[in-house]
Scaffold this motif. Structure first.
Motif, PDB file in Angstrom:
ATOM      1  N   ARG A 127      -5.520  -1.495  21.644  1.00  0.00           N
ATOM      2  CA  ARG A 127      -4.557  -0.469  21.100  1.00  0.00           C
ATOM      3  C   ARG A 127      -3.594  -0.920  19.845  1.00  0.00           C
ATOM      4  NH1 ARG A 127      -3.273   0.709  26.190  1.00  0.00           N
ATOM      5  NH2 ARG A 127      -1.410  -0.450  26.269  1.00  0.00           N
ATOM      6  N   GLU A 128      -3.194  -2.157  20.324  1.00  0.00           N
ATOM      7  CA  GLU A 128      -2.126  -2.805  19.092  1.00  0.00           C
ATOM      8  C   GLU A 128      -3.035  -2.936  17.886  1.00  0.00           C
ATOM      9  OE1 GLU A 128       0.778  -2.909  18.961  1.00  0.00           O
ATOM     10  OE2 GLU A 128       1.399  -2.614  21.229  1.00  0.00           O
ATOM     11  N   VAL A 129      -4.090  -3.471  18.028  1.00  0.00           N
ATOM     12  CA  VAL A 129      -4.878  -3.700  16.614  1.00  0.00           C
ATOM     13  C   VAL A 129      -5.313  -2.240  16.058  1.00  0.00           C
ATOM     14  CG1 VAL A 129      -7.054  -4.672  15.685  1.00  0.00           C
ATOM     15  CG2 VAL A 129      -5.899  -5.997  17.404  1.00  0.00           C
ATOM     16  N   SER A 130      -5.658  -1.525  16.953  1.00  0.00           N
ATOM     17  CA  SER A 130      -6.096  -0.177  16.252  1.00  0.00           C
ATOM     18  C   SER A 130      -4.905   0.386  15.452  1.00  0.00           C
ATOM     19  CB  SER A 130      -6.957   0.744  17.116  1.00  0.00           C
ATOM     20  OG  SER A 130      -5.773   1.279  18.214  1.00  0.00           O
ATOM     21  N   ARG A 131      -3.810   0.149  15.889  1.00  0.00           N
ATOM     22  CA  ARG A 131      -2.576   0.853  15.125  1.00  0.00           C
ATOM     23  C   ARG A 131      -1.939   0.083  13.889  1.00  0.00           C
ATOM     24  NH1 ARG A 131       2.745   0.714  16.437  1.00  0.00           N
ATOM     25  NH2 ARG A 131       3.424  -1.279  17.369  1.00  0.00           N
ATOM     26  N   ARG A 132      -2.747  -0.957  13.548  1.00  0.00           N
ATOM     27  CA  ARG A 132      -2.117  -1.658  12.437  1.00  0.00           C
ATOM     28  C   ARG A 132      -2.927  -1.364  11.169  1.00  0.00           C
ATOM     29  NH1 ARG A 132       0.378  -3.781  16.474  1.00  0.00           N
ATOM     30  NH2 ARG A 132       1.791  -5.225  16.066  1.00  0.00           N
ATOM     31  N   ARG A 133      -2.188  -1.266   9.961  1.00  0.00           N
ATOM     32  CA  ARG A 133      -2.519  -0.936   8.475  1.00  0.00           C
ATOM     33  C   ARG A 133      -2.191  -1.974   7.737  1.00  0.00           C
ATOM     34  NH1 ARG A 133      -4.927   1.421  11.579  1.00  0.00           N
ATOM     35  NH2 ARG A 133      -5.556   3.499  11.672  1.00  0.00           N
ATOM     36  N   THR A 134      -2.926  -2.711   7.095  1.00  0.00           N
ATOM     37  CA  THR A 134      -2.349  -3.750   6.309  1.00  0.00           C
ATOM     38  C   THR A 134      -2.928  -3.886   4.953  1.00  0.00           C
ATOM     39  OG1 THR A 134      -2.166  -5.473   8.274  1.00  0.00           O
ATOM     40  CG2 THR A 134      -2.165  -6.393   6.101  1.00  0.00           C
ATOM     41  N   PHE A 135      -1.990  -3.647   3.863  1.00  0.00           N
ATOM     42  CA  PHE A 135      -2.545  -3.047   2.770  1.00  0.00           C
ATOM     43  C   PHE A 135      -1.659  -3.768   1.394  1.00  0.00           C
ATOM     44  CE2 PHE A 135       0.624   0.029   1.373  1.00  0.00           C
ATOM     45  CZ  PHE A 135       1.123   0.404   2.764  1.00  0.00           C
ATOM     46  N   ALA A 136      -2.378  -4.190   0.322  1.00  0.00           N
ATOM     47  CA  ALA A 136      -1.685  -4.720  -0.722  1.00  0.00           C
ATOM     48  C   ALA A 136      -1.683  -3.424  -1.892  1.00  0.00           C
ATOM     49  CB  ALA A 136      -2.282  -5.790  -1.496  1.00  0.00           C
ATOM     50  N   ILE A 137      -0.301  -3.652  -2.605  1.00  0.00           N
ATOM     51  CA  ILE A 137      -0.194  -2.580  -3.679  1.00  0.00           C
ATOM     52  C   ILE A 137      -0.316  -3.487  -4.998  1.00  0.00           C
ATOM     53  CG2 ILE A 137       1.284  -1.134  -5.005  1.00  0.00           C
ATOM     54  CD1 ILE A 137       2.440  -0.150  -2.510  1.00  0.00           C
ATOM     55  N   ILE A 138      -1.481  -2.894  -6.027  1.00  0.00           N
ATOM     56  CA  ILE A 138      -1.559  -3.858  -7.173  1.00  0.00           C
ATOM     57  C   ILE A 138      -1.781  -3.040  -8.428  1.00  0.00           C
ATOM     58  CG2 ILE A 138      -3.218  -5.460  -5.708  1.00  0.00           C
ATOM     59  CD1 ILE A 138      -5.701  -3.670  -7.270  1.00  0.00           C
ATOM     60  N   SER A 139      -1.732  -3.626  -9.548  1.00  0.00           N
ATOM     61  CA  SER A 139      -1.833  -2.739 -10.566  1.00  0.00           C
ATOM     62  C   SER A 139      -1.393  -3.863 -11.734  1.00  0.00           C
ATOM     63  CB  SER A 139      -0.931  -1.770 -10.780  1.00  0.00           C
ATOM     64  OG  SER A 139       0.264  -1.941 -11.406  1.00  0.00           O
ATOM     65  N   HIS A 140      -1.682  -3.379 -13.182  1.00  0.00           N
ATOM     66  CA  HIS A 140      -1.030  -3.803 -14.213  1.00  0.00           C
ATOM     67  C   HIS A 140       0.298  -3.893 -14.226  1.00  0.00           C
ATOM     68  CE1 HIS A 140      -2.143  -5.041 -18.380  1.00  0.00           C
ATOM     69  NE2 HIS A 140      -0.763  -4.313 -18.776  1.00  0.00           N
ATOM     70  N   PRO A 141       1.212  -4.709 -14.949  1.00  0.00           N
ATOM     71  CA  PRO A 141       2.604  -5.047 -14.917  1.00  0.00           C
ATOM     72  C   PRO A 141       3.248  -3.545 -15.277  1.00  0.00           C
ATOM     73  CG  PRO A 141       1.795  -6.900 -16.297  1.00  0.00           C
ATOM     74  CD  PRO A 141       0.648  -5.923 -15.962  1.00  0.00           C
ATOM     75  N   ASP A 142       4.306  -3.251 -14.569  1.00  0.00           N
ATOM     76  CA  ASP A 142       5.059  -1.929 -14.781  1.00  0.00           C
ATOM     77  C   ASP A 142       4.323  -0.730 -14.639  1.00  0.00           C
ATOM     78  OD1 ASP A 142       7.310  -3.284 -15.849  1.00  0.00           O
ATOM     79  OD2 ASP A 142       7.050  -2.665 -17.813  1.00  0.00           O
TER      80      ASP A 142
END
Ligand code: GTP
Ligand code: MG
Length: 544
Positions: free
Chosen positions: A24-39
């Motif tokens: 249950r605990e694992v299925s409610r987790r969302r781990t993500f990174a935000i990426i892009s060119h500067p600015d």
């Protein structure tokens, strides 16, 4: 480490009451990174996501007048001074029953090693595009990393409040430049001063916004039907006509959203909006909650590790010293890959072999931390690290396991660090701790230990080193550029080094391993041709 070589899995959608606590605990987790060119607006978007999730009450700004609040994820002094992100920040918050772990990464290429490591700790990615610039260089490079790891990507096209490229052209740019199908989930209504809001395609909803003072507070949301004459009036005849035309085009020839294709990295759902003025944020946040995958299985040398396996496993992807001026400690950031971590647990480090009692564990919110007593697969936790952990270490309980090595970038810029005062102890500690973070590699030449040479991936890191030595260790240094451009370790440490010509020099690293500093890649190749018996290595093992 390749997080997604094993095929993406979702936990069976069964009655939650039949799942174990771990599942249950694992299925409610969302781990993500935000990426892009500067600015492009990663930090601004991060701040607004925190605001909408209710994790903060007031949004801070990336650049702002002195008295104004700073963005939560740009917590470092130099980040606030320069208005750019320098180091990846971890933020954990609750949203609609989900436990979200967000990594806001720096866009500048000089800090990309840190960004790459954060990507490897994530299960999916948010890619931010500046609507005026389309897909830029650094975004393209980071996208390639995501593709290699088959990370699902949500795209947020930002800054529609400014003069922007045509949305159809932006989709085309994504498809052509990146070679990924782009499926619009919402569509902008107008742009620049005519930007009125977004149309939520699957829900057939119109979300119109009012601009507010500095976008500091939640934007009001008004939803009405597309054919409502009131909507047409509100939008204005010209903007409405163009918008309907666009919708017809994507209705006929556009890529429809497909969950399986998104999860497999074959298509990216696209959202339009403006992080600064709060336009289009709710549909994006909702998508993040609904579409982003839960923790995925991970490849290790011993085979695939499933997140719901009882055994605790994780790896260190980042080390950061002095985050909190009151504690001045070093924190190892661990991505939990499977099972349950509990406070005081004896964890094994696969590199060292002897167990460590993890007595203090934290979860992070930018610079802020909170003690935790339990964590599950998907979480990013911080362990206080008096030097036992190195980037890339696998931590586990139970049977041995080792996750695949993290990528290491070879240094390309070399500077001599000259201490300007007598604070030798602080100087040595600072250099050692910053090296442990992977910010740089330290080399010692015949010049002695007082004036070491630091090797970095990008020249901006020299500024970071000097600034952090000053603010965190009260040490004044000057870093002078040298003529070196490459470091190569000797594969056989006992081998004699032939006499070196040109601008090369013999040096040692902190572990007393011998290496040669060369003035150019060409010089390296020349040396290799002249001395085929001397085998050179581009990488040292991860510094310990
Ligand atoms: N007009 C407008 N400006 C924006 C928007 N989003 C961000 N900005 C501005 O763009 C600049 C860069 O924003 P950041 O959020 O720091 O961008 P970033 O992607 O985090 O940058 P790095 O971390 O340095 O790579 C700042 O001045 C923001 O205020 C937007 O939606 N509209
Ligand atoms: Mg940033």
């Amino acid at each position: 480490m390749n997080p997604s070589e094993p095929t993406a899995v979702e936990l069976p959608s069964q009655d939650p009451s039949t799942l174990s606590e771990l599942e249950r605990e694992v299925s409610r987790r969302r781990t993500f990174a935000i990426i892009s060119h500067p600015d492009a607006g990663k930090t601004t978007l991060t701040e607004k996501l925190l605001l909408y999730a209710g994790a903060i009450e007031l949004a801070g700004a990336v650049r702002g007048r002195k008295a104004r609040r700073h963005a939560t994820s740009d917590w470092m002094a130099l980040e606030q001074e320069r208005g750019i992100s320098i180091t990846a920040a971890a933020l954990e918050f609750e949203l609609e029953g989900r436990r979200m772990s967000l990594l806001d990464t720096p866009g500048h290429k000089d800090f990309s090693e840190d960004t790459y490591r954060a990507l490897i700790a994530a299960d999916s990615v948010v890619m931010v595009i500046d609507a005026a610039n389309g897909v830029e260089d650094q975004t393209r490079k980071l996208f390639e990393v995501c593709r290699r790891h088959r990370l699902p990507i949500l795209t947020f096209i930002n800054k529609l409040d400014r003069p922007s490229r045509d949305p159809l052209e932006l989709l085309d740019d994504l498809e052509k430049t990146l070679g990924i199908a782009a499926a619009p989930v919402n569509w902008p209504i107008g742009s620049a001063e005519n930007f009125r809001g977004v149309y939520d395609i699957p829900r057939s909803h119109l979300l119109l916004y009012e601009r507010e003072a500095q976008g500091q507070f939640r934007a009001p949301v008004d939803i009405s039907s597309l054919d409502d004459p009131a909507a047409r009036d509100l939008i204005g005849e010209n903007v409405y006509a163009h918008f309907r035309e666009n919708l017809d085009v994507i209705g006929g020839a556009g890529t429809p959203y497909d969950t399986a294709a998104y999860r497999a990295g074959g298509q990216t759902p696209v959202f339009f909006g403006s992080a600064l003025t709060n336009f289009g944020l709710e549909p994006f946040l909702r998508a993040l909650v609904e579409l982003a995958p839960s923790p995925q299985p991970r490849s290790s040398h011993e085979g695939t590790v499933a997140p719901t396996e009882e055994r605790f496993t994780g790896f260190v992807f980042k080390i950061q010293a002095n985050m909190d001026p009151r504690h001045r400690d070093r924190v190892a950031f661990v991505r939990v890959c499977s099972g349950r971590f509990t406070k005081d647990m004896a964890v094994l480090n696969s590199r060292v072999g002897k167990p460590i009692r993890a007595s203090r564990a934290y979860r992070f919110f930018g610079r802020e931390r909170e003690t935790i007593s339990v964590a599950y697969a998907g979480d990013i936790i911080g362990l206080v690290n008096p030097g036992q952990f190195a980037i890339g270490d696998t931590l586990h309980s139970g049977a041995p396991v080792r996750f695949l090595d993290l990528p290491r970038f070879p240094a390309e810029h070399f500077g001599r660090v000259r201490l300007q005062d007598q604070r030798h102890k602080q100087f040595d500690d600072g250099l050692q701790q910053l090296e442990e973070e992977g910010l740089m590699q330290v080399f010692f030449t015949a010049g002695g230990r007082r004036e070491p040479i630091v090797g970095v991936v990008g020249a901006l890191q020299f500024d970071v080193i000097a600034s952090r030595l000053r603010t965190e260790y009260s040490v004044e240094v000057v870093i002078e550029p040298t003529s070196y451009a490459a470091a190569r370790w000797l594969a056989d440490p006992a081998q004699a080094i032939p006499s070196l010509g040109g601008g090369a020099a013999v040096a040692t690293d902190r572990q007393e391993r011998r290496l040669i500093l060369f003035a150019s890649k060409w010089e390296v190749e020349y040396f290799e041709r002249q001395h085929p018996a001397v085998k050179l290595l581009e990488e040292s093992p991860i510094a310990v």
